[in-house]
Motif scaffolding. Structure first.
Motif, PDB file in Angstrom:
ATOM      1  N   GLY A 200       5.945   4.531 -14.903  1.00 22.36           N
ATOM      2  CA  GLY A 200       5.291   4.204 -13.638  1.00 22.36           C
ATOM      3  C   GLY A 200       5.408   5.327 -12.634  1.00 22.36           C
ATOM      4  N   SER A 201       4.343   5.474 -11.846  1.00 22.82           N
ATOM      5  CA  SER A 201       4.292   6.596 -10.908  1.00 22.82           C
ATOM      6  C   SER A 201       3.618   6.184  -9.602  1.00 22.82           C
ATOM      7  CB  SER A 201       3.511   7.761 -11.535  1.00 22.82           C
ATOM      8  OG  SER A 201       2.164   7.362 -11.800  1.00 22.82           O
ATOM      9  N   CYS A 202       3.835   7.013  -8.591  1.00 19.88           N
ATOM     10  CA  CYS A 202       3.105   6.905  -7.312  1.00 19.88           C
ATOM     11  C   CYS A 202       3.276   5.524  -6.687  1.00 19.88           C
ATOM     12  CB  CYS A 202       1.633   7.224  -7.515  1.00 19.88           C
ATOM     13  SG  CYS A 202       1.337   8.790  -8.386  1.00 19.88           S
ATOM     14  N   ILE A 203       4.524   5.112  -6.511  1.00 24.19           N
ATOM     15  CA  ILE A 203       4.831   3.820  -5.912  1.00 24.19           C
ATOM     16  C   ILE A 203       5.178   4.038  -4.440  1.00 24.19           C
ATOM     17  CG2 ILE A 203       6.302   1.784  -5.990  1.00 24.19           C
ATOM     18  CD1 ILE A 203       4.442   2.093  -8.402  1.00 24.19           C
ATOM     19  N   PHE A 204       4.364   3.460  -3.568  1.00 28.98           N
ATOM     20  CA  PHE A 204       4.502   3.673  -2.126  1.00 28.98           C
ATOM     21  C   PHE A 204       4.566   2.338  -1.391  1.00 28.98           C
ATOM     22  CE2 PHE A 204       1.254   7.076  -3.416  1.00 28.98           C
ATOM     23  CZ  PHE A 204       2.230   8.004  -3.745  1.00 28.98           C
ATOM     24  N   ALA A 205       4.979   2.429  -0.136  1.00 26.28           N
ATOM     25  CA  ALA A 205       4.678   1.399   0.859  1.00 26.28           C
ATOM     26  C   ALA A 205       3.556   1.989   1.703  1.00 26.28           C
ATOM     27  CB  ALA A 205       5.896   1.091   1.709  1.00 26.28           C
ATOM     28  N   HIS A 206       2.467   1.245   1.885  1.00 26.28           N
ATOM     29  CA  HIS A 206       1.325   1.782   2.620  1.00 26.28           C
ATOM     30  C   HIS A 206       0.579   0.660   3.334  1.00 26.28           C
ATOM     31  CE1 HIS A 206      -1.538   0.278  -0.376  1.00 26.28           C
ATOM     32  NE2 HIS A 206      -0.838   0.866  -1.347  1.00 26.28           N
ATOM     33  N   LEU A 207      -0.486   0.997   4.026  1.00 26.15           N
ATOM     34  CA  LEU A 207      -1.269   0.017   4.762  1.00 26.15           C
ATOM     35  C   LEU A 207      -2.175  -0.768   3.820  1.00 26.15           C
ATOM     36  CD1 LEU A 207      -2.418   2.214   7.809  1.00 26.15           C
ATOM     37  CD2 LEU A 207      -0.266   0.948   7.502  1.00 26.15           C
ATOM     38  N   TRP A 208      -2.527  -1.982   4.237  1.00 22.74           N
ATOM     39  CA  TRP A 208      -3.561  -2.684   3.495  1.00 22.74           C
ATOM     40  C   TRP A 208      -4.898  -2.557   4.217  1.00 22.74           C
ATOM     41  CZ3 TRP A 208      -0.423  -7.853   3.833  1.00 22.74           C
ATOM     42  CH2 TRP A 208      -0.400  -8.317   5.151  1.00 22.74           C
ATOM     43  N   GLN A 209      -5.982  -2.575   3.463  1.00 21.04           N
ATOM     44  CA  GLN A 209      -7.311  -2.523   4.071  1.00 21.04           C
ATOM     45  C   GLN A 209      -7.683  -3.878   4.652  1.00 21.04           C
ATOM     46  OE1 GLN A 209     -10.192   0.698   2.658  1.00 21.04           O
ATOM     47  NE2 GLN A 209      -9.918  -0.595   0.869  1.00 21.04           N
ATOM     48  N   MET A 210      -7.321  -4.930   3.942  1.00 24.72           N
ATOM     49  CA  MET A 210      -7.517  -6.297   4.405  1.00 24.72           C
ATOM     50  C   MET A 210      -6.208  -7.051   4.215  1.00 24.72           C
ATOM     51  SD  MET A 210     -11.298  -7.324   2.941  1.00 24.72           S
ATOM     52  CE  MET A 210     -10.752  -7.153   1.225  1.00 24.72           C
ATOM     53  N   PRO A 211      -5.884  -7.998   5.098  1.00 25.72           N
ATOM     54  CA  PRO A 211      -4.635  -8.749   4.952  1.00 25.72           C
ATOM     55  C   PRO A 211      -4.484  -9.365   3.567  1.00 25.72           C
ATOM     56  CG  PRO A 211      -5.620  -9.206   7.087  1.00 25.72           C
ATOM     57  CD  PRO A 211      -6.621  -8.383   6.318  1.00 25.72           C
ATOM     58  N   MET A 212      -3.316  -9.141   2.976  1.00 23.54           N
ATOM     59  CA  MET A 212      -2.914  -9.702   1.683  1.00 23.54           C
ATOM     60  C   MET A 212      -3.720  -9.169   0.502  1.00 23.54           C
ATOM     61  SD  MET A 212      -0.411 -11.213   2.885  1.00 23.54           S
ATOM     62  CE  MET A 212       0.256 -11.819   1.344  1.00 23.54           C
ATOM     63  N   GLU A 213      -4.480  -8.092   0.698  1.00 23.48           N
ATOM     64  CA  GLU A 213      -5.170  -7.460  -0.426  1.00 23.48           C
ATOM     65  C   GLU A 213      -4.124  -6.867  -1.367  1.00 23.48           C
ATOM     66  OE1 GLU A 213      -8.903  -4.435  -0.891  1.00 23.48           O
ATOM     67  OE2 GLU A 213      -7.266  -3.796   0.413  1.00 23.48           O
ATOM     68  N   THR A 214      -4.217  -7.155  -2.666  1.00 24.12           N
ATOM     69  CA  THR A 214      -3.216  -6.686  -3.618  1.00 24.12           C
ATOM     70  C   THR A 214      -3.374  -5.196  -3.892  1.00 24.12           C
ATOM     71  OG1 THR A 214      -4.594  -7.299  -5.504  1.00 24.12           O
ATOM     72  CG2 THR A 214      -3.032  -8.942  -4.697  1.00 24.12           C
ATOM     73  N   THR A 215      -2.399  -4.631  -4.593  1.00 22.37           N
ATOM     74  CA  THR A 215      -2.353  -3.197  -4.840  1.00 22.37           C
ATOM     75  C   THR A 215      -2.282  -2.928  -6.337  1.00 22.37           C
ATOM     76  OG1 THR A 215       0.061  -2.929  -4.903  1.00 22.37           O
ATOM     77  CG2 THR A 215      -0.960  -3.039  -2.721  1.00 22.37           C
ATOM     78  N   ALA A 216      -2.249  -1.641  -6.685  1.00 23.66           N
ATOM     79  CA  ALA A 216      -2.088  -1.246  -8.091  1.00 23.66           C
ATOM     80  C   ALA A 216      -0.614  -1.172  -8.483  1.00 23.66           C
ATOM     81  CB  ALA A 216      -2.752   0.099  -8.331  1.00 23.66           C
ATOM     82  N   GLY A 217       0.295  -1.410  -7.532  1.00 19.44           N
ATOM     83  CA  GLY A 217       1.732  -1.351  -7.813  1.00 19.44           C
ATOM     84  C   GLY A 217       2.574  -1.008  -6.604  1.00 19.44           C
ATOM     85  N   CYS A 218       1.930  -0.835  -5.469  1.00 16.54           N
ATOM     86  CA  CYS A 218       2.632  -0.504  -4.229  1.00 16.54           C
ATOM     87  C   CYS A 218       2.916  -1.773  -3.432  1.00 16.54           C
ATOM     88  CB  CYS A 218       1.792   0.465  -3.398  1.00 16.54           C
ATOM     89  SG  CYS A 218       1.498   2.064  -4.206  1.00 16.54           S
ATOM     90  N   THR A 219       3.501  -1.592  -2.246  1.00 17.15           N
ATOM     91  CA  THR A 219       3.716  -2.683  -1.303  1.00 17.15           C
ATOM     92  C   THR A 219       2.898  -2.371  -0.058  1.00 17.15           C
ATOM     93  OG1 THR A 219       5.945  -3.162  -2.115  1.00 17.15           O
ATOM     94  CG2 THR A 219       5.414  -3.899   0.111  1.00 17.15           C
ATOM     95  N   ALA A 220       2.026  -3.286   0.339  1.00 15.33           N
ATOM     96  CA  ALA A 220       1.101  -3.037   1.447  1.00 15.33           C
ATOM     97  C   ALA A 220       1.368  -3.989   2.600  1.00 15.33           C
ATOM     98  CB  ALA A 220      -0.344  -3.163   0.973  1.00 15.33           C
ATOM     99  N   MET A 221       1.090  -3.516   3.805  1.00 17.22           N
ATOM    100  CA  MET A 221       1.353  -4.294   5.016  1.00 17.22           C
ATOM    101  C   MET A 221       0.423  -3.849   6.127  1.00 17.22           C
ATOM    102  SD  MET A 221       4.949  -2.381   5.880  1.00 17.22           S
ATOM    103  CE  MET A 221       5.322  -2.306   4.130  1.00 17.22           C
ATOM    104  N   ASP A 222       0.517  -4.525   7.290  1.00 14.43           N
ATOM    105  CA  ASP A 222      -0.343  -4.121   8.401  1.00 14.43           C
ATOM    106  C   ASP A 222       0.233  -2.903   9.113  1.00 14.43           C
ATOM    107  OD1 ASP A 222       1.489  -4.898  10.480  1.00 14.43           O
ATOM    108  OD2 ASP A 222       0.747  -6.943  10.399  1.00 14.43           O
ATOM    109  N   GLU A 223      -0.590  -2.266   9.913  1.00 10.16           N
ATOM    110  CA  GLU A 223      -0.208  -1.011  10.553  1.00 10.16           C
ATOM    111  C   GLU A 223       0.930  -1.181  11.539  1.00 10.16           C
ATOM    112  OE1 GLU A 223      -2.251   2.774  12.934  1.00 10.16           O
ATOM    113  OE2 GLU A 223      -3.472   1.053  12.325  1.00 10.16           O
ATOM    114  N   VAL A 224       0.943  -2.300  12.270  1.00 14.79           N
ATOM    115  CA  VAL A 224       2.008  -2.531  13.254  1.00 14.79           C
ATOM    116  C   VAL A 224       3.369  -2.570  12.568  1.00 14.79           C
ATOM    117  CG1 VAL A 224       2.960  -4.167  14.922  1.00 14.79           C
ATOM    118  CG2 VAL A 224       0.501  -3.702  14.904  1.00 14.79           C
ATOM    119  N   GLU A 225       3.459  -3.303  11.474  1.00 17.04           N
ATOM    120  CA  GLU A 225       4.729  -3.400  10.752  1.00 17.04           C
ATOM    121  C   GLU A 225       5.133  -2.059  10.164  1.00 17.04           C
ATOM    122  OE1 GLU A 225       8.221  -4.838   9.319  1.00 17.04           O
ATOM    123  OE2 GLU A 225       6.829  -5.785  10.709  1.00 17.04           O
ATOM    124  N   MET A 226       4.166  -1.322   9.612  1.00 21.85           N
ATOM    125  CA  MET A 226       4.484  -0.009   9.053  1.00 21.85           C
ATOM    126  C   MET A 226       5.024   0.931  10.117  1.00 21.85           C
ATOM    127  SD  MET A 226       4.731   2.114   6.562  1.00 21.85           S
ATOM    128  CE  MET A 226       3.854   1.344   5.203  1.00 21.85           C
TER     129      MET A 226
END
Length: 259
Positions: A200-226
């Motif tokens: 596994g590679s390229c595992i990040f915490a990053h922004l989501w485009q839409m709330p609760m949109e899933t990822t390819a393996g990262c953890t996503a959240m809203d911009e305020v929390e990030m």
């Protein structure tokens, strides 16, 4: 003389009894638990818990500690993770059984305990104490299994365009993927830091485009929390990121000295 000798003997016996009693009491005092985990020097914790291995969303909380127990800093906020859930990753924790194992392209986020690496974003700078990488159009995270650059963010101008030709992870997604802003702000989760093939590679915490949109393996959240996370995280506190299904969290909580 007899009375004096008797009194002296009685005093000696009394002292011995008291000493034995005191020693017994001392032995009964339990020793304080010692944190001997590989992350014992961590003083900041980002914790994500999910319902089970196949759940694609979870709850994120932050904790910090001085010399004592973990104390909660922020209440839980919703995050999304891999579209297929989670699997044991290559982190700081010892090898685990009883769950799926992270593989390249499986759509699962990495479960376990991980160091937090550099922050990154589209802007020239960010409000964070973490090392920050201002992403360029030529920056890629290499997700090609077998590449000597596997699981590294590289600049194609430095390593050569051929080195990233098959990579599907351009970091400036706004320029390469129709204005995608997910990597506008984020940080690296140090999963598989040694680049083990296929792990596994390229595992990040990053922004989501839409709330609760899933990822390819990262953890996503809203911009305020990030932004709150990046402002709070301090490299000198040896921050860690933990993701676990709830059942595993309960099982490992004591041994791993978790909150």
């Amino acid at each position: 003389m007899v009375n004096a000798s008797l009194r002296s003997a009685l005093r000696s016996v009394s002292c011995l009894v008291l000493a034995a009693t005191f020693a017994g009491c001392v032995r009964q005092v339990p020793e304080a638990p010692v944190n001997t985990t590989p992350w014992q020097d961590a003083h900041q914790l980002v914790l994500v818990t999910i319902d089970d291995w196949d759940t694609d969303h979870g709850d994120l909380r932050t904790y910090e500690r001085g010399d004592g127990a973990w104390e909660e800093v922020s209440e839980g906020v919703p995050v999304s993770i891999g579209r297929s859930g989670a699997a044991w990753g290559e982190g700081l924790q010892p090898t685990q059984t009883g769950g799926p194992v992270k593989k390249e392209g499986d759509g699962r986020s990495a479960a376990g305990v991980f160091s937090i690496g550099q922050a990154f974003g589209y802007a020239a700078r960010s409000t964070t104490a973490l090392p920050y990488r201002a992403l360029q159009e030529s920056d890629y995270c290499v997700d090609v299994d077998g590449s000597p650059l596997y699981n590294r963010i590289v600049d194609a101008r430095e390593v050569g365009q051929q080195a990233v030709v098959d990579s599907t992870e351009p970091m400036r997604r706004d320029l390469h993927a129709d204005g995608d802003m997910r990597y506008e702000l984020g940080f690296v989760i140090e999963q598989n830091p040694n680049g083990k093939r296929g792990a596994g590679s390229c595992i990040f915490a990053h922004l989501w485009q839409m709330p609760m949109e899933t990822t390819a393996g990262c953890t996503a959240m809203d911009e305020v929390e990030m932004q709150m996370l990046l402002t709070w995280l301090k490299p000198e506190e040896n921050p860690i990121f933990i993701l676990l299904p709830q059942k595993e969290y309960v099982r490992l909580r004591k041994d791993w000295a978790l909150p």
